[in-house]
Write an enzyme that holds these catalytic residues in place. Structure first.
Site, PDB file in Angstrom:
ATOM      1  N   ASN A   7       0.869  -1.177   0.000  1.00 50.79           N
ATOM      2  CA  ASN A   7       0.000   0.000   0.000  1.00 50.79           C
ATOM      3  C   ASN A   7       0.906   1.227   0.000  1.00 50.79           C
ATOM      4  O   ASN A   7       1.402   1.635   1.045  1.00 50.79           O
ATOM      5  CB  ASN A   7      -0.891  -0.040   1.247  1.00 50.79           C
ATOM      6  CG  ASN A   7      -1.712   1.227   1.416  1.00 50.79           C
ATOM      7  OD1 ASN A   7      -1.796   2.055   0.500  1.00 50.79           O
ATOM      8  ND2 ASN A   7      -2.321   1.383   2.587  1.00 50.79           N
ATOM      9  N   LYS A   9       0.329   4.307  -0.505  1.00 55.89           N
ATOM     10  CA  LYS A   9      -0.271   5.561  -0.003  1.00 55.89           C
ATOM     11  C   LYS A   9       0.112   6.715  -0.937  1.00 55.89           C
ATOM     12  O   LYS A   9       0.077   6.549  -2.149  1.00 55.89           O
ATOM     13  CB  LYS A   9       0.149   5.781   1.449  1.00 55.89           C
ATOM     14  CG  LYS A   9      -0.107   4.528   2.296  1.00 55.89           C
ATOM     15  CD  LYS A   9      -0.011   4.740   3.774  1.00 55.89           C
ATOM     16  CE  LYS A   9      -0.183   3.399   4.485  1.00 55.89           C
ATOM     17  NZ  LYS A   9      -0.279   3.499   5.924  1.00 55.89           N
ATOM     18  N   HIS A  86      -9.636   0.962   4.646  1.00 52.79           N
ATOM     19  CA  HIS A  86      -8.379   1.202   5.373  1.00 52.79           C
ATOM     20  C   HIS A  86      -8.653   2.163   6.538  1.00 52.79           C
ATOM     21  O   HIS A  86      -9.474   3.079   6.405  1.00 52.79           O
ATOM     22  CB  HIS A  86      -7.335   1.797   4.421  1.00 52.79           C
ATOM     23  CG  HIS A  86      -5.966   1.833   5.036  1.00 52.79           C
ATOM     24  ND1 HIS A  86      -5.588   2.804   5.926  1.00 52.79           N
ATOM     25  CD2 HIS A  86      -4.920   0.981   4.924  1.00 52.79           C
ATOM     26  CE1 HIS A  86      -4.347   2.562   6.330  1.00 52.79           C
ATOM     27  NE2 HIS A  86      -3.916   1.463   5.732  1.00 52.79           N
ATOM     28  N   GLU A  88      -7.102   4.588   7.645  1.00 54.40           N
ATOM     29  CA  GLU A  88      -6.894   6.014   7.341  1.00 54.40           C
ATOM     30  C   GLU A  88      -8.124   6.610   6.665  1.00 54.40           C
ATOM     31  O   GLU A  88      -8.461   7.772   6.879  1.00 54.40           O
ATOM     32  CB  GLU A  88      -5.629   6.180   6.475  1.00 54.40           C
ATOM     33  CG  GLU A  88      -4.374   6.000   7.324  1.00 54.40           C
ATOM     34  CD  GLU A  88      -3.135   5.545   6.566  1.00 54.40           C
ATOM     35  OE1 GLU A  88      -3.108   5.633   5.324  1.00 54.40           O
ATOM     36  OE2 GLU A  88      -2.192   5.074   7.230  1.00 54.40           O
ATOM     37  N   GLU A 158      -5.428  -5.208  10.509  1.00 54.29           N
ATOM     38  CA  GLU A 158      -4.423  -4.163  10.727  1.00 54.29           C
ATOM     39  C   GLU A 158      -4.730  -3.405  12.022  1.00 54.29           C
ATOM     40  O   GLU A 158      -5.565  -2.488  12.019  1.00 54.29           O
ATOM     41  CB  GLU A 158      -4.447  -3.154   9.572  1.00 54.29           C
ATOM     42  CG  GLU A 158      -4.080  -3.714   8.226  1.00 54.29           C
ATOM     43  CD  GLU A 158      -3.516  -2.615   7.315  1.00 54.29           C
ATOM     44  OE1 GLU A 158      -2.382  -2.776   6.867  1.00 54.29           O
ATOM     45  OE2 GLU A 158      -4.193  -1.608   7.095  1.00 54.29           O
ATOM     46  N   GLY A 164       2.338   2.209  10.863  1.00 56.22           N
ATOM     47  CA  GLY A 164       3.319   3.292  10.793  1.00 56.22           C
ATOM     48  C   GLY A 164       4.059   3.583  12.090  1.00 56.22           C
ATOM     49  O   GLY A 164       4.756   4.594  12.188  1.00 56.22           O
ATOM     50  N   SER A 200       3.248  -2.126  10.217  1.00 57.24           N
ATOM     51  CA  SER A 200       4.690  -2.127  10.487  1.00 57.24           C
ATOM     52  C   SER A 200       5.422  -3.403  10.080  1.00 57.24           C
ATOM     53  O   SER A 200       6.396  -3.788  10.720  1.00 57.24           O
ATOM     54  CB  SER A 200       4.953  -1.807  11.963  1.00 57.24           C
ATOM     55  OG  SER A 200       4.566  -0.486  12.256  1.00 57.24           O
ATOM     56  N   GLY A 222       4.731   1.488   4.696  1.00 54.28           N
ATOM     57  CA  GLY A 222       6.033   2.170   4.581  1.00 54.28           C
ATOM     58  C   GLY A 222       7.108   1.353   3.874  1.00 54.28           C
ATOM     59  O   GLY A 222       7.854   1.884   3.035  1.00 54.28           O
TER      60      GLY A 222
HETATM   61  P1  PGA Z   1       2.677   0.357   7.598  1.00 52.95           P
HETATM   62  O1  PGA Z   1       1.229   0.573   6.946  1.00 52.95           O
HETATM   63  O2  PGA Z   1       3.245  -0.915   7.001  1.00 52.95           O
HETATM   64  O3  PGA Z   1       3.444   1.583   7.202  1.00 52.95           O
HETATM   65  O4  PGA Z   1       2.484   0.237   9.063  1.00 52.95           O
HETATM   66  C1  PGA Z   1       0.362  -0.503   6.730  1.00 52.95           C
HETATM   67  C2  PGA Z   1      -0.920  -0.003   6.138  1.00 52.95           C
HETATM   68  O5  PGA Z   1      -1.317   1.142   6.416  1.00 52.95           O
HETATM   69  O6  PGA Z   1      -1.584  -0.737   5.385  1.00 52.95           O
END
Ligand code: PGA
Length: 238
Positions: A7, A9, A86, A88, A158, A164, A200, A222
């Site tokens: 992902n 982003k 998601h 977010e 998640e 993150g 993460s 990330g």
């Molecule tokens: P992250 O994000 O690997 O940066 O923690 C995962 C995600 O938001 O799907």
């Protein structure tokens, strides 16, 4: 073999995308999906070997929806997966269950596989209500879609506090929640679903995570925009 979904982003600009595609060319991509920012979907489809997903989809079909991207449009490009719900988008765009139902129905009508995200906040984890939260997030959507489509959905567990932050649950907690999701879907809908872990995931924890058989793959934020790290994780998941 585990499914790896990146992902990306809005981490990369055009040059970063081109650099990423060039540097990841040597990887085996059979079970790797990259979800770029939608402005770069076409570039990935044209220049990379990855399967391509979108990070979002409109809840409506083609028509008067300024700024949206419809499932039909995604299908016309060759997109095969789409992230839905998601955290977010739940938090920032205030997206909710009925919208996820519409999005998922539109995706199925256009042969795109939804990757449906669920997960608890730090406070919910501390209160010990992770399974209640995750169960509710699943049922409010699964209760309202055609049951024949349920086993085509990929669920991504998640934990919000893990996204993150560099923090991940201990393996036993990931196993516990993943089994809970699979059992819930089996008991209530008589279907099996694949479950990814997200939050993460990186090159430092991939070996530990890979020791969990019940998890079918990863949703990676990330680390999915760092070519060397993403290649490393891809190789570990072959
Ligand atoms: P992250 O994000 O690997 O940066 O923690 C995962 C995600 O938001 O799907």
């Amino acid at each position: 073999m585990k499914l790896v979904v990146g992902n990306q982003k809005t981490y990369l600009n055009r040059d970063g995308v081109l650099d990423f595609i060039e540097k990841t060319k040597k990887g085996k991509c059979d079970s790797v999906v990259v979800c770029p920012s939608s402005v770069y979907i076409d570039m990935f489809l044209e220049k990379s070997k990855f399967l391509v997903g979108s990070q979002n989809v409109s809840e409506k079909g083609n028509g008067a929806s300024t700024g949206e991207i419809s499932a039909e449009q995604l299908n016309s490009l060759g997109v095969s997966y789409s992230i839905v719900a998601h955290s977010e988008r739940r938090a920032n765009q205030k997206e909710t269950g009925p919208m996820f139902v519409n999005k998922i129905n539109n995706l199925f009508a256009n042969d795109i596989i939804p990757i449906f995200c669920v997960g608890e906040t730090k406070e919910e984890k501390e209160k010990g209500i992770t399974k209640d939260i995750v169960g509710k997030q699943i049922m409010e959507v699964f209760d309202n879609i055609d049951s024949n489509n349920i086993e085509k959905i990929i669920v991504a567990y998640e934990p919000i506090w893990s996204i993150g932050t560099g923090l991940i649950p201990v393996n036993d907690d990931i196993i516990d929640v993943t089994n809970y999701i699979k059992d819930l879907v089996q008991d209530k809908y008589n279907k099996r679903v694949a479950v990814l872990y997200g939050g993460s995931v990186n090159k430092g924890n991939i070996d530990t995570l890979n020791s969990i058989d019940v998890v079918d793959g990863y949703l990676i934020g990330g680390a999915s925009v760092k070519p060397e790290e993403f290649l490393y994780i891809m190789e570990k998941c072959e």
